[in-house]
Design a protein around this motif. Sequence first.
Motif: not given
Lengths: 166, 494
Positions: A151-157, A163-164
């Motif tokens: 979740v953290l990486l997804d939001r960070l990206c 980038v989605q």
Amino acid sequence: MTGAHHKQIITGASVVLIATVGVLWLIPSQTVTTATGENDLSPSLVPHISMGMCLLLGLLYTVQSWRDGRRAGAEATPELEDSGDVDEAPRSVVGLILDLAVWIASSTATMLIIPHVGFIVTGTILLAGWLVFAGVRSVWIVAAVSLGLPVLLDRLCWYALTVQLP
Amino acid sequence: MIIDQLLAGFAGALAPLNLVFMAIGVALGIVVGILPGLGSVTALSILIPITFYMDPLVAIAFLVGVNKGGTSGGAVPAILLNAPGTPEAAATALDGHPMAKKGKPVKAMKTALYSSVFGDTISDILLILLAAPFAAFALRFGPAEFTAIVLFSFTLIAGLSGHSLIKGIIAAFFGLFLSTIGLDPVDSSSRMTFDIVELYDGISLNALAIGVLALSSVIQQIFVMRRDGNGAQAGTWQNFDREANKLKPAEFWSRWPTLVRSAFIGSGVGMLPGLGVSLAAFLGYGSAKRASKTPEKFGTGHGEGIMATEAANSAVVGANLVPTIALGIPGNIAAALIIGAFMIHGVVPGPFMIEQHGELIYGIFASMLICNAFHLLIGRVGINIWGYITRVPKTIVLPVVIVLCIVGVYVPTQSLFDVGLMLAFAGLGFVMRNTGFSIVCFVIGFLLGPMFETSLRQTMLMYKSDFTILLSSPIALIFVLLTIFSLWRFARRG
């Protein structure tokens, strides 16, 4: 002949097999074999040379390993433990195949599910699986890391890099 | 004259806003560089748009900071986890990770940082002093000269193949073969693509490098931990000794010849368009090993190996702006992106750039030197932070890296195909590690393959298949002789 020598012979034979398929089928069927200009090289020349060298050296290595195995008997040659970036002791062929099978299964599952369920779910499953496999036994750590990181990486990206993730 | 202009440049570069953005740029570069797959190129691509509204000097100084930080950040995972996120960091891992395994991870990171800053500074000074004359010299490098350089670079394989030269050569030729997949560089016919559109551009270097270098090492370590049953208490470095992790200045500077040699190798490679950071790193490592009286120590956690690599790869950063500033020709992808940033701000790189925008250019030169100071400071603080990673059990860190690798490969191209390739190459790297094939030789073959084929075919077309050009061009002849000398020396050592 020791198990280590058997492993060397199998490795050499595998190189020969792959290179033979490359030289006899892959390159001729997938490249243009004639040069376009008088002074140009054929597009298939470099692939042929590289695979041809793999074939020759693979044969040489197999023969050398077989000969060493017969000569050395129970004693393994120093070469078996070696190579600059090999950082752990080698394992048996069966153990190697089993480990590789685990990796292939994990990778295949990842590639099959990621387009359908997305990165967060795939990342959670993948991470939880590898954490448990690596030896983490605390449910809380497994849950926190495997749920939190994707979740953290997804939001960070998304917010930092726009980038989605899939 | 240059001193006056440089002092004027410092006056502009020392503006508070410029300093703030340089520091942010270096910090961002280091953080992004640490993530596998996300090197300075990705960071630059993403961050260029945010410089649109900045003053040109602030914008370029910020991007230069990102580039500097990103180039050295890759050393951290290479040292701590044996998981280099970029090909050039693979050379750092050769000695960095063994040193970390000996309980000296912080010393290894300090060695890498200081060497990196040193190489970068030498390269910046060369850029300032020699931009114009060296750029003119670089123009004398044609396909024949490049062919000779790449031929010489192939001799690196002899020194990096471990105990089995035959396996090292097989690995290099296999890498060379894989590099030919895609469209032919001269006639654009497809080669071994099976009509898969994603393969037309060839196999992604990012996917291949992260797969075989980083991810294969991670899964190898996980399997070993599981097999040995020490997962639960696999704190990364149980025997961390603060005293052993100190790097004394005398110890560092005692190897100054290696630092200087690598800095010049990196600068030379950087000035020639297209050769790249990775080649500089391996050339630096190879030359240090050849020159050493104790070459057998290389690969066992020898500080000189880290120094040689990091000084060389960071020296490319400044030098690749030589052809950019003097000729408008980008030295590599990062320099091409910086050219884009120049043009966004109304500055056209090329022979008239220094004349027309002298104040800006010397401001950038001054900013580059200041960025090195920030790099040293921020990098040093960062080492303390990365040092905490050594306290987290590997059982947690390693699975996390698997997911980071997936994100790292996906972000630059947003292609799941590349993710699949990376996972496949991780499997290949795992097999290679366990059967004694050198992964570094494999990556070198893949990196040098396209350069060699393209320059060789261009040479043949230009000189009507007359190979004597390799002996009649003085520059090519020097490299051909160096190649012969290297092979002779290797053969003599047995």
